[in-house]
Motif scaffolding. Structure first.
Motif, PDB file in Angstrom:
ATOM      1  N   TYR A 198       0.958  -1.196  -0.232  1.00  0.00           N
ATOM      2  CA  TYR A 198      -0.029   0.012  -0.107  1.00  0.00           C
ATOM      3  C   TYR A 198       1.028   1.249  -0.256  1.00  0.00           C
ATOM      4  O   TYR A 198       0.121   2.019  -0.644  1.00  0.00           O
ATOM      5  N   ARG A 212      -4.248  -1.363  -6.233  1.00  0.00           N
ATOM      6  CA  ARG A 212      -5.006  -1.406  -4.675  1.00  0.00           C
ATOM      7  C   ARG A 212      -6.345  -2.267  -4.449  1.00  0.00           C
ATOM      8  O   ARG A 212      -6.144  -3.020  -3.719  1.00  0.00           O
ATOM      9  N   VAL A 213      -7.494  -1.837  -5.249  1.00  0.00           N
ATOM     10  CA  VAL A 213      -8.895  -2.419  -5.427  1.00  0.00           C
ATOM     11  C   VAL A 213      -8.066  -4.125  -5.215  1.00  0.00           C
ATOM     12  O   VAL A 213      -9.578  -4.446  -4.403  1.00  0.00           O
ATOM     13  N   GLY A 249      -7.116  -5.674  -2.270  1.00  0.00           N
ATOM     14  CA  GLY A 249      -7.241  -5.418  -1.401  1.00  0.00           C
ATOM     15  C   GLY A 249      -9.137  -6.011  -0.555  1.00  0.00           C
ATOM     16  O   GLY A 249      -9.100  -6.982  -0.158  1.00  0.00           O
ATOM     17  N   SER A 294      -7.112 -10.844  -8.995  1.00  0.00           N
ATOM     18  CA  SER A 294      -6.269  -9.499  -8.617  1.00  0.00           C
ATOM     19  C   SER A 294      -6.095  -8.842 -10.167  1.00  0.00           C
ATOM     20  O   SER A 294      -6.940  -7.816 -10.529  1.00  0.00           O
ATOM     21  N   ASN A 313     -11.954   4.732  -3.737  1.00  0.00           N
ATOM     22  CA  ASN A 313     -11.597   3.106  -3.328  1.00  0.00           C
ATOM     23  C   ASN A 313     -10.544   2.879  -2.337  1.00  0.00           C
ATOM     24  O   ASN A 313     -10.559   1.557  -2.187  1.00  0.00           O
ATOM     25  N   ASP A 314      -9.850   3.860  -1.062  1.00  0.00           N
ATOM     26  CA  ASP A 314      -9.509   3.025  -0.539  1.00  0.00           C
ATOM     27  C   ASP A 314     -10.431   1.770   0.188  1.00  0.00           C
ATOM     28  O   ASP A 314      -9.889   1.418   2.070  1.00  0.00           O
ATOM     29  N   GLU A 340     -10.664  -0.990  -0.837  1.00  0.00           N
ATOM     30  CA  GLU A 340      -9.270  -1.655  -0.621  1.00  0.00           C
ATOM     31  C   GLU A 340      -8.816  -1.959   0.815  1.00  0.00           C
ATOM     32  O   GLU A 340      -8.268  -3.166   0.945  1.00  0.00           O
TER      33      GLU A 340
END
Length: 387
Positions: free
Chosen positions: A13, A35-36, A39, A97, A225-226, A229
């Motif tokens: 990250y 990242r998404v 995650g 992913s 998006n965080d 994720e």
């Protein structure tokens, strides 16, 4: 499955953060997609390999395309001769992913039963033999937050009909009567209902998450998006609690946790998201402190949150008023605004309204469609209601 921070791979990250903060626009978009994608694997307790992380980095930097990245991962496992404990899980996490990253790096989206199936097929291509196919059996799943109990999922005979019904109800729903808080609650309810159907044998939460991201984007929202994720496990548990009721144990549906997730997602709030708050009949030290609830209420009432639903661009506001709940052509919109210069209208009114997510095309895949019309997104409808 442990309780907190289950989706975090902090070293990766931090590397992605550098691209997002300092990279070029294309690099930032690719980094956010990866990242998404990575995650979301925590939803099923999966972690990606170092090889996948390095491959993702090369794609982010533009050394290879997303398709080349996916092919490299595929060949890596085909050629891999030594297999250790957990390699099967890593292979699934790596392949999925890459597939999710590709989906999130494109804007294409089909809002239909077929579109939902296509997302599942695209995510689990090369992983599940049943990718894209509805299950033909009933299921139950023991849930940690339910202390081993299961949500009541849809009957396999009713899956297609149930999805069609939910999608059509959402398509026809009138957002103009809602304020922003009610809008968030409705969107959370829609996503929870869609997830509860659980049409696939495996991979329902990851499919629902990708569908949700793409649907919200199509409706004008800049999705945080965080959250998907770093809080994918919370997202799944919140869906579980929103769909679980056991009257014998005095437990009712609890959408609060999912609404908190969506308020953070769409309104920029910072509600505390902890898995232990969601377990049924929690011990005293696992309950949500009243102080946190008060802080959330204070933050909302004082307006100290970033408001993503409004604009100070008066041209956008004027166009939203003209479109209202209708579908209009360029000519009709210009007439409503009493404008004659098409270029100025496009530059000052229509393009900014589309770019900021308030207006969308009736035929987004065919911009030059001879019967093209324009209408308000969900975000635009909420703004229309409030002005």
């Amino acid at each position: 499955m442990k309780e907190e921070d289950m989706s975090e791979n902090k070293e990766l990250y931090l590397n992605f953060d550098e691209y997002i903060r300092q990279g070029e626009p294309a690099q930032r978009e690719r980094a956010e997609a990866w990242r998404v994608a990575i995650g979301l694997q925590a939803v099923d307790g999966l972690k990606t390999s170092e090889y996948l992380q390095e491959t993702a980095r090369k794609n982010i930097e533009g050394e290879i395309t997303i398709d080349e990245a996916r092919e490299r991962v595929k060949q890596y496992y085909i050629k891999k001769t030594a297999h250790g404990n957990g390699d099967e899980d890593k292979e699934e996490a790596d392949l999925v992913s890459g597939n999710i990253s590709k989906l999130l790096q494109t804007d294409a989206f089909t809002y239909s039963v077929a579109g939902l199936s296509a997302i599942h097929k695209a995510i689990f291509e090369g992983v599940f033999k049943h990718a894209g196919r509805f299950r033909d059996y009933d299921i139950s799943k023991k849930e940690w937050v339910l202390r081993g109990d299961s949500v009541l999922y849809g009957r396999w005979q009713d899956l297609r009909m149930a999805i069609e019904y939910d999608l059509e109800q959402e398509r026809q729903f009138d957002y103009t009567s809602l304020n922003k808080e009610q809008m968030v609650e409705h969107l959370a309810k829609f996503v929870a209902g869609l997830w509860q159907i659980h049409p696939f044998g495996e991979g329902n939460t990851r499919t629902t998450a990708v569908f949700t991201i793409k649907y919200l984007r199509s409706q004008g929202f800049d999705v945080n998006n965080d959250l998907f994720e770093r809080h994918s496990w919370y997202f799944r548990n919140a869906l579980v609690r929103a769909n679980y009721r056991n009257l014998n144990k005095n437990i009712n549906y609890e959408p609060l946790f999912l609404v908190r997730f969506f308020r953070n997602l769409l309104l920029g709030e910072n509600n505390t998201l902890k898995n232990r708050y969601m377990i049924v009949n929690p011990p005293e030290d696992w309950k949500m402190p009243e102080s946190e609830q008060v802080q959330d209420m204070y933050r909302t009432s004082t307006g100290q949150v970033q408001d993503k639903l409004y604009t100070d661009n008066h041209n956008i506001i004027s166009l939203i008023k003209v479109i209202s709940d209708k579908q209009l052509s360029v000519k009709e919109m210009m007439y409503g605004l009493n404008l004659k210069g098409r270029d100025n209208f496009l530059t000052l009114y229509l393009i900014p309204s589309i770019e900021e997510g308030y207006v969308r095309l009736l035929y987004p895949d065919k911009p030059r469609h001879p019967r093209q019309k324009y209408l308000l997104t969900v975000k635009g409808l909420v703004l229309y209601k409030n002005i």
